[in-house]
Each structure stands twice: as C-alpha cells, then as structure tokens.
Write a protein that holds these residues in place. Structure first.
Motif, PDB file in Angstrom:
ATOM      1  N   SER A 189       0.845  -1.184   0.000  1.00  0.00           N
ATOM      2  CA  SER A 189       0.000   0.000   0.000  1.00  0.00           C
ATOM      3  C   SER A 189       0.881   1.235   0.000  1.00  0.00           C
ATOM      4  O   SER A 189       2.106   1.147   0.102  1.00  0.00           O
ATOM      5  CB  SER A 189      -0.893   0.013   1.240  1.00  0.00           C
ATOM      6  OG  SER A 189      -0.138   0.372   2.390  1.00  0.00           O
ATOM      7  N   GLU A 190       0.242   2.383  -0.058  1.00  0.00           N
ATOM      8  CA  GLU A 190       1.001   3.643  -0.019  1.00  0.00           C
ATOM      9  C   GLU A 190       1.664   3.860   1.322  1.00  0.00           C
ATOM     10  O   GLU A 190       2.530   4.726   1.458  1.00  0.00           O
ATOM     11  CB  GLU A 190       0.055   4.810  -0.323  1.00  0.00           C
ATOM     12  CG  GLU A 190      -1.068   4.965   0.694  1.00  0.00           C
ATOM     13  CD  GLU A 190      -2.098   5.992   0.271  1.00  0.00           C
ATOM     14  OE1 GLU A 190      -2.130   7.060   0.904  1.00  0.00           O
ATOM     15  OE2 GLU A 190      -2.843   5.718  -0.691  1.00  0.00           O
ATOM     16  N   ARG A 191       1.284   3.074   2.336  1.00  0.00           N
ATOM     17  CA  ARG A 191       1.893   3.195   3.659  1.00  0.00           C
ATOM     18  C   ARG A 191       2.700   1.969   4.030  1.00  0.00           C
ATOM     19  O   ARG A 191       2.918   1.687   5.207  1.00  0.00           O
ATOM     20  CB  ARG A 191       0.799   3.442   4.713  1.00  0.00           C
ATOM     21  CG  ARG A 191       0.079   4.775   4.533  1.00  0.00           C
ATOM     22  CD  ARG A 191       1.045   5.937   4.635  1.00  0.00           C
ATOM     23  NE  ARG A 191       0.394   7.219   4.361  1.00  0.00           N
ATOM     24  CZ  ARG A 191       1.039   8.365   4.258  1.00  0.00           C
ATOM     25  NH1 ARG A 191       2.352   8.402   4.390  1.00  0.00           N
ATOM     26  NH2 ARG A 191       0.383   9.492   4.011  1.00  0.00           N
ATOM     27  N   GLY A 192       3.156   1.231   3.018  1.00  0.00           N
ATOM     28  CA  GLY A 192       3.986   0.069   3.267  1.00  0.00           C
ATOM     29  C   GLY A 192       3.205  -1.226   3.188  1.00  0.00           C
ATOM     30  O   GLY A 192       2.045  -1.254   2.772  1.00  0.00           O
ATOM     31  N   GLN A 193       3.851  -2.310   3.576  1.00  0.00           N
ATOM     32  CA  GLN A 193       3.214  -3.614   3.470  1.00  0.00           C
ATOM     33  C   GLN A 193       2.114  -3.784   4.507  1.00  0.00           C
ATOM     34  O   GLN A 193       2.265  -3.404   5.667  1.00  0.00           O
ATOM     35  CB  GLN A 193       4.239  -4.734   3.644  1.00  0.00           C
ATOM     36  CG  GLN A 193       3.643  -6.123   3.385  1.00  0.00           C
ATOM     37  CD  GLN A 193       4.641  -7.245   3.582  1.00  0.00           C
ATOM     38  OE1 GLN A 193       4.940  -7.624   4.706  1.00  0.00           O
ATOM     39  NE2 GLN A 193       5.166  -7.766   2.469  1.00  0.00           N
ATOM     40  N   LEU A 194       1.013  -4.372   4.081  1.00  0.00           N
ATOM     41  CA  LEU A 194      -0.091  -4.705   4.966  1.00  0.00           C
ATOM     42  C   LEU A 194      -0.194  -6.221   5.065  1.00  0.00           C
ATOM     43  O   LEU A 194       0.034  -6.940   4.091  1.00  0.00           O
ATOM     44  CB  LEU A 194      -1.411  -4.153   4.433  1.00  0.00           C
ATOM     45  CG  LEU A 194      -1.508  -2.642   4.209  1.00  0.00           C
ATOM     46  CD1 LEU A 194      -2.878  -2.291   3.639  1.00  0.00           C
ATOM     47  CD2 LEU A 194      -1.256  -1.874   5.501  1.00  0.00           C
ATOM     48  N   VAL A 195      -0.537  -6.697   6.233  1.00  0.00           N
ATOM     49  CA  VAL A 195      -0.833  -8.113   6.451  1.00  0.00           C
ATOM     50  C   VAL A 195      -2.317  -8.221   6.741  1.00  0.00           C
ATOM     51  O   VAL A 195      -2.850  -7.498   7.597  1.00  0.00           O
ATOM     52  CB  VAL A 195      -0.005  -8.683   7.615  1.00  0.00           C
ATOM     53  CG1 VAL A 195      -0.392 -10.130   7.896  1.00  0.00           C
ATOM     54  CG2 VAL A 195       1.492  -8.586   7.299  1.00  0.00           C
ATOM     55  N   LEU A 196      -3.008  -9.109   6.026  1.00  0.00           N
ATOM     56  CA  LEU A 196      -4.457  -9.227   6.138  1.00  0.00           C
ATOM     57  C   LEU A 196      -4.839 -10.668   6.472  1.00  0.00           C
ATOM     58  O   LEU A 196      -4.169 -11.613   6.040  1.00  0.00           O
ATOM     59  CB  LEU A 196      -5.152  -8.826   4.827  1.00  0.00           C
ATOM     60  CG  LEU A 196      -4.820  -7.467   4.206  1.00  0.00           C
ATOM     61  CD1 LEU A 196      -3.645  -7.581   3.252  1.00  0.00           C
ATOM     62  CD2 LEU A 196      -6.032  -6.899   3.466  1.00  0.00           C
ATOM     63  N   TRP A 197      -5.924 -10.845   7.221  1.00  0.00           N
ATOM     64  CA  TRP A 197      -6.445 -12.174   7.516  1.00  0.00           C
ATOM     65  C   TRP A 197      -7.944 -12.092   7.745  1.00  0.00           C
ATOM     66  O   TRP A 197      -8.475 -11.034   8.051  1.00  0.00           O
ATOM     67  CB  TRP A 197      -5.768 -12.774   8.753  1.00  0.00           C
ATOM     68  CG  TRP A 197      -6.099 -12.070  10.038  1.00  0.00           C
ATOM     69  CD1 TRP A 197      -7.107 -12.373  10.918  1.00  0.00           C
ATOM     70  CD2 TRP A 197      -5.407 -10.936  10.610  1.00  0.00           C
ATOM     71  NE1 TRP A 197      -7.092 -11.499  11.985  1.00  0.00           N
ATOM     72  CE2 TRP A 197      -6.067 -10.614  11.824  1.00  0.00           C
ATOM     73  CE3 TRP A 197      -4.308 -10.177  10.207  1.00  0.00           C
ATOM     74  CZ2 TRP A 197      -5.647  -9.557  12.636  1.00  0.00           C
ATOM     75  CZ3 TRP A 197      -3.910  -9.128  11.026  1.00  0.00           C
ATOM     76  CH2 TRP A 197      -4.572  -8.828  12.218  1.00  0.00           C
ATOM     77  N   GLN A 198      -8.588 -13.220   7.558  1.00  0.00           N
ATOM     78  CA  GLN A 198     -10.019 -13.301   7.818  1.00  0.00           C
ATOM     79  C   GLN A 198     -10.238 -13.874   9.209  1.00  0.00           C
ATOM     80  O   GLN A 198      -9.685 -14.918   9.555  1.00  0.00           O
ATOM     81  CB  GLN A 198     -10.719 -14.181   6.770  1.00  0.00           C
ATOM     82  CG  GLN A 198     -12.237 -14.265   6.960  1.00  0.00           C
ATOM     83  CD  GLN A 198     -12.917 -15.056   5.860  1.00  0.00           C
ATOM     84  OE1 GLN A 198     -12.336 -15.298   4.813  1.00  0.00           O
ATOM     85  NE2 GLN A 198     -14.161 -15.451   6.096  1.00  0.00           N
ATOM     86  N   HIS A 199     -11.034 -13.179  10.004  1.00  0.00           N
ATOM     87  CA  HIS A 199     -11.346 -13.655  11.343  1.00  0.00           C
ATOM     88  C   HIS A 199     -12.067 -15.002  11.251  1.00  0.00           C
ATOM     89  O   HIS A 199     -12.937 -15.171  10.390  1.00  0.00           O
ATOM     90  CB  HIS A 199     -12.252 -12.621  12.036  1.00  0.00           C
ATOM     91  CG  HIS A 199     -12.617 -12.984  13.440  1.00  0.00           C
ATOM     92  ND1 HIS A 199     -11.760 -12.797  14.492  1.00  0.00           N
ATOM     93  CD2 HIS A 199     -13.757 -13.523  13.963  1.00  0.00           C
ATOM     94  CE1 HIS A 199     -12.358 -13.183  15.604  1.00  0.00           C
ATOM     95  NE2 HIS A 199     -13.572 -13.637  15.304  1.00  0.00           N
ATOM     96  N   PRO A 200     -11.689 -15.986  12.105  1.00  0.00           N
ATOM     97  CA  PRO A 200     -10.823 -15.880  13.277  1.00  0.00           C
ATOM     98  C   PRO A 200      -9.394 -16.368  13.045  1.00  0.00           C
ATOM     99  O   PRO A 200      -8.742 -16.797  13.999  1.00  0.00           O
ATOM    100  CB  PRO A 200     -11.547 -16.794  14.257  1.00  0.00           C
ATOM    101  CG  PRO A 200     -12.067 -17.895  13.389  1.00  0.00           C
ATOM    102  CD  PRO A 200     -12.441 -17.262  12.090  1.00  0.00           C
ATOM    103  N   MET A 201      -8.886 -16.304  11.818  1.00  0.00           N
ATOM    104  CA  MET A 201      -7.564 -16.849  11.510  1.00  0.00           C
ATOM    105  C   MET A 201      -6.458 -15.838  11.823  1.00  0.00           C
ATOM    106  O   MET A 201      -5.606 -15.540  10.980  1.00  0.00           O
ATOM    107  CB  MET A 201      -7.521 -17.306  10.065  1.00  0.00           C
ATOM    108  CG  MET A 201      -8.510 -18.425   9.757  1.00  0.00           C
ATOM    109  SD  MET A 201      -8.446 -19.007   8.048  1.00  0.00           S
ATOM    110  CE  MET A 201      -6.805 -19.765   8.005  1.00  0.00           C
ATOM    111  N   ASP A 202      -6.487 -15.302  13.036  1.00  0.00           N
ATOM    112  CA  ASP A 202      -5.451 -14.371  13.480  1.00  0.00           C
ATOM    113  C   ASP A 202      -4.101 -15.078  13.419  1.00  0.00           C
ATOM    114  O   ASP A 202      -3.928 -16.147  14.020  1.00  0.00           O
ATOM    115  CB  ASP A 202      -5.770 -13.913  14.913  1.00  0.00           C
ATOM    116  CG  ASP A 202      -4.845 -12.822  15.405  1.00  0.00           C
ATOM    117  OD1 ASP A 202      -3.607 -13.022  15.365  1.00  0.00           O
ATOM    118  OD2 ASP A 202      -5.336 -11.772  15.843  1.00  0.00           O
ATOM    119  N   PRO A 203      -3.122 -14.513  12.709  1.00  0.00           N
ATOM    120  CA  PRO A 203      -1.863 -15.236  12.493  1.00  0.00           C
ATOM    121  C   PRO A 203      -1.056 -15.496  13.754  1.00  0.00           C
ATOM    122  O   PRO A 203      -0.228 -16.414  13.778  1.00  0.00           O
ATOM    123  CB  PRO A 203      -1.097 -14.328  11.523  1.00  0.00           C
ATOM    124  CG  PRO A 203      -1.698 -12.968  11.706  1.00  0.00           C
ATOM    125  CD  PRO A 203      -3.142 -13.216  12.007  1.00  0.00           C
TER     126      PRO A 203
END
Length: 421
Positions: free
Chosen positions: A99-113
């Motif tokens: 993104s314009e603010r650096g790397q984002l990490v995304l997940w779908q709840h409830p798969m919190d990494p």
C-alpha cells in the motif's frame, strides 16, 4: 455466534521517536476508505461488485504499528484484520499487500496469524466438544479481542456453567495457568483453570460477584473499604517474585504519550508538557521496594460480593514490581471513570477516599505523579471508530491527568489530589 470486538485500551509497547509520524499516517490510512479496495481485492478478487466495508475497531501500538478490524458485506459477511505490524513469514492464513503506507498483512477472522487458538475458541462445535462436559453450548460471545495479542471468549452451557476462554500467543497459556494456580493455592481469590491449556487456549471458571465498577457507579463504593485492596496486594504469594518483571505505566510513558498524540494531535503541546512533568517527577520520588504486584490493578479486574473482594481477574501481568504502580493504576482508572460514563458522578469523592488510604503506605508524591501517568496512558483508549464524541472523552481523560499534576484547575467532574496527605 459473535463478531470480533476490539476493546478500547491503552496502547502498550515501546516507541522510537522517528516512527511517530510514520505510524500516525499509517493509522490515518487504515481509518480511511483508501484501504477498502485492498481488502476487497485480497478476499473477493478483481472484477466483483465493490463490497460494503465498515471499520469496526482500530488499535495503535507505538513502535509496532496499527491494526484495524473491518466488517466486509458482500454476498456474505466476514470480518477482516489488517495490520502494519510485522508478522513473520511463517504465519499461516495471511495475505500480504503493498500500500502507499507500506506492506499490509491481512487475515479473515478468526484466523489471526499470532493467535492460532482463536479458531478453536470461536467455533461452537469445537467449544462444545472440548469444554462442554456433555452439556450443550447456549451462547458464545467475544468479550475482548486485541488483534495479534490476545482474546477472551465467554461460553455458556446448558448446565448453567459459564467459562472464559483466554486465547494467547503460542506458548503463553501454560504460563498463565501457572499464575492462576499459584494464586489459588495461596488463597487469593482468582479464577480456577478448567484443566490444562489446549491449543494456546486457557479455560477459566467464572469468578463470582459483580465488578467493582458497579459499586463506583452506584454510590462511589461507599460500603467498600479501601484498605481491603491494599491487603489483597499484601496477600500475593512470594512466588510472584520469581515471575518475569514487566514495565509499569511510567516505564512506557513515551509510548503512551505518542499514542495520545495520535488520538488528539491538536493537544500535542499539552501532552508533551504532561509527559515532561511526569518524567521529571518520577526521577526524584521514592518508588519503594520491589514486591509482588498484579500489574493491571483496577476496578474492571476486581469482583465484589457485597462489600468484600471475591475475585482478582486478568493476572497476565502478575510479577515483581512496585506497590506504588499497582495503586497508581487503580487510582488512574478511577480518576477517568466520569470520562467513560457520565453516570460515575460519585467517582471524585471515591477517588479522594481511596487516595488517602493508598498514600499512607507509599510515597504520596510518587503515587500522585504515577497516577497522572496512568491517566495519560488511557487517553488513546477513548478512540472509538464506530461512534462520535470520543475525542471529547479523550480530552476529558487528558484533563484528569493535568488536574492531578496541577497543570489545570480542578472541576466538579475531575478528581483532584487530596490537599493534605
């Protein structure tokens, strides 16, 4: 059965001054609609009708990054986590996006990494099979969720039991179970573990009683003895001294000040002045000897049966520390209660009564300064992306801290430090 809820809470962790502006921009980005297309593309793919994306909560940890929780409504509803924090490449179930603010990490709840046990604790069938003891699950509700850190889920069963499932990072659940057992064996009223942890989830029996906060709201806890809360700390077993030590509120003050500025950037000068006053004061006051401490000692973590303490909750931070910090934590939270809910009209009088008793056993000036530091640490916790008016609550908390340090005149709804101690 329940959606993920991120509670308002003070940011924790260290901060490097050069990161302040970077993280403030990251926080603003996550709260803007600019992140919505990235979420949609990551989970729904390209060429589909744009879903409705609503931010449910945001968390800022100075020095680590910011995290948002979003409700995504398309053909079906899902909850998604997005963070600017570093997440190891070994984490499963995550997507990564630039993104314009650096790397984002995304997940779908409830798969919190970083909370693998969250899937177990939020699945009705798994909860029934694991902790039901032959009874049917009647309710499963998220009590609190701090993405990448911990979660608490309540589970009700048809036999009348309620248990709380504490979801922790890998390897931390056995440590927490040991803390609870240490307190129970010392006759300190703490929730009893329901067996050993399973998949980084610790199940705890429900504590008896009602929150001390209800007593403060009703009549300022008029029938409750402040000395009882000092005696409860006296009862913490000596084995607590063998646990890892954790920083207290004043030890992390620069991080809390940065978080407060991210919430109230227009108040930066006031916040920096308060920070300077606290840091100057803690250096010339007596902290006292190191003793067993709770680490997060305030009304929400204390249950009462009548005027008596019936349960001590949330013992994750139990360890060696300083009595003055536990007492300051209690008073700092009590001071800001009117900023949390206007019905706490008795809080100023209760603050005066408890402060007089607490100050008798520690350096009163050290207690006053550290209480103000706790008040500052709670400023950013007023942030609520789902409703308006939180900036006024945050400013109210800031003014509480300023009154305690004598930086602004007192007012009727702002507890002040007793004149004679």
């Amino acid at each position: 059965m329940s959606s993920p809820i991120l509670p308002s809470a003070a940011s924790r962790g260290g901060v490097h001054q050069s990161r302040d502006q970077v993280e403030i921009h990251q926080l603003a980005f996550l709260q803007s609609e600019a992140v919505h297309p990235l979420i949609a593309e990551a989970f729904l793919g390209k060429g589909v009708p744009p879903p409705q994306v609503t931010m449910e909560a945001v968390q800022h940890r100075p020095g680590a990054g910011a995290t948002g929780i979003y409700r995504v409504s398309s053909q079906e509803e899902m909850y998604v986590g997005v963070t600017t924090e570093h997440v190891t490449d070994r984490a499963e179930g995550v997507l990564r996006s630039q993104s314009e603010r650096g790397q984002l990490v995304l997940w779908q709840h409830p798969m919190d990494p970083l909370l693998p046990g969250l899937q177990l604790a939020t699945d009705p069938g798994s909860v029934t099979a694991t902790w039901g003891a032959g009874s049917q699950l009647t309710a499963l509700q998220t009590v609190s969720y701090r993405p990448l850190r911990r979660a608490v889920i309540s589970a009700d069963f048809s036999d009348g039991r309620r248990i709380y499932l504490k979801v922790l990072r890998e390897g931390h659940a056995p440590e927490l179970a040991a803390r609870h057992r240490m307190l129970v064996e010392a006759d300190v009223p703490a929730p009893v573990p329901v067996g050993d942890p399973i998949c980084d989830v610790l199940a705890l029996e429900q504590g008896r009683g009602i929150s001390l906060a209800e007593h403060f709201m009703a009549d300022g806890a008029a029938a409750v003895r402040p000395a009882d809360f000092v005696q409860l700390l006296d009862a913490l077993p000596v084995g607590v001294m063998g646990l890892p030590a954790r920083d207290a509120w004043t030890d992390r003050l620069p991080a809390y000040a940065s978080a407060a500025i991210s919430a109230l950037p227009q108040c930066e000068r006031r916040i920096r002045r308060l920070e300077e006053e606290v840091l100057e004061g803690v250096g010339v006051t007596d902290r006292g000897p190191m003793v067993p401490t709770h680490g997060d000692y305030y009304e929400a973590n204390l249950l009462m049966q009548g005027p008596s303490i019936s349960a001590l909750l949330d013992v994750d931070s139990l360890g060696p520390g300083y009595r003055v910090d536990d007492l300051a934590c209690f008073l700092g939270h009590l001071a800001v209660l009117p900023a949390v809910d206007a019905r706490y009209i008795h809080a100023p009088a209760a603050f005066d009564r408890f402060a007089r008793v607490f100050a008798a056993g520690v350096d009163p000036e050290s207690l006053r300064i550290r209480t103000a530091a706790v008040g500052l640490s709670l400023v950013a916790g007023a942030r609520d992306v789902r409703g308006g008016g939180w900036q006024e609550q945050a400013d109210h908390r800031l003014r509480c801290a300023e009154v305690l340090l004598g930086l602004t005149p007192s007012a009727g709804d702002l507890p002040h430090w007793p004149a004679v101690l």
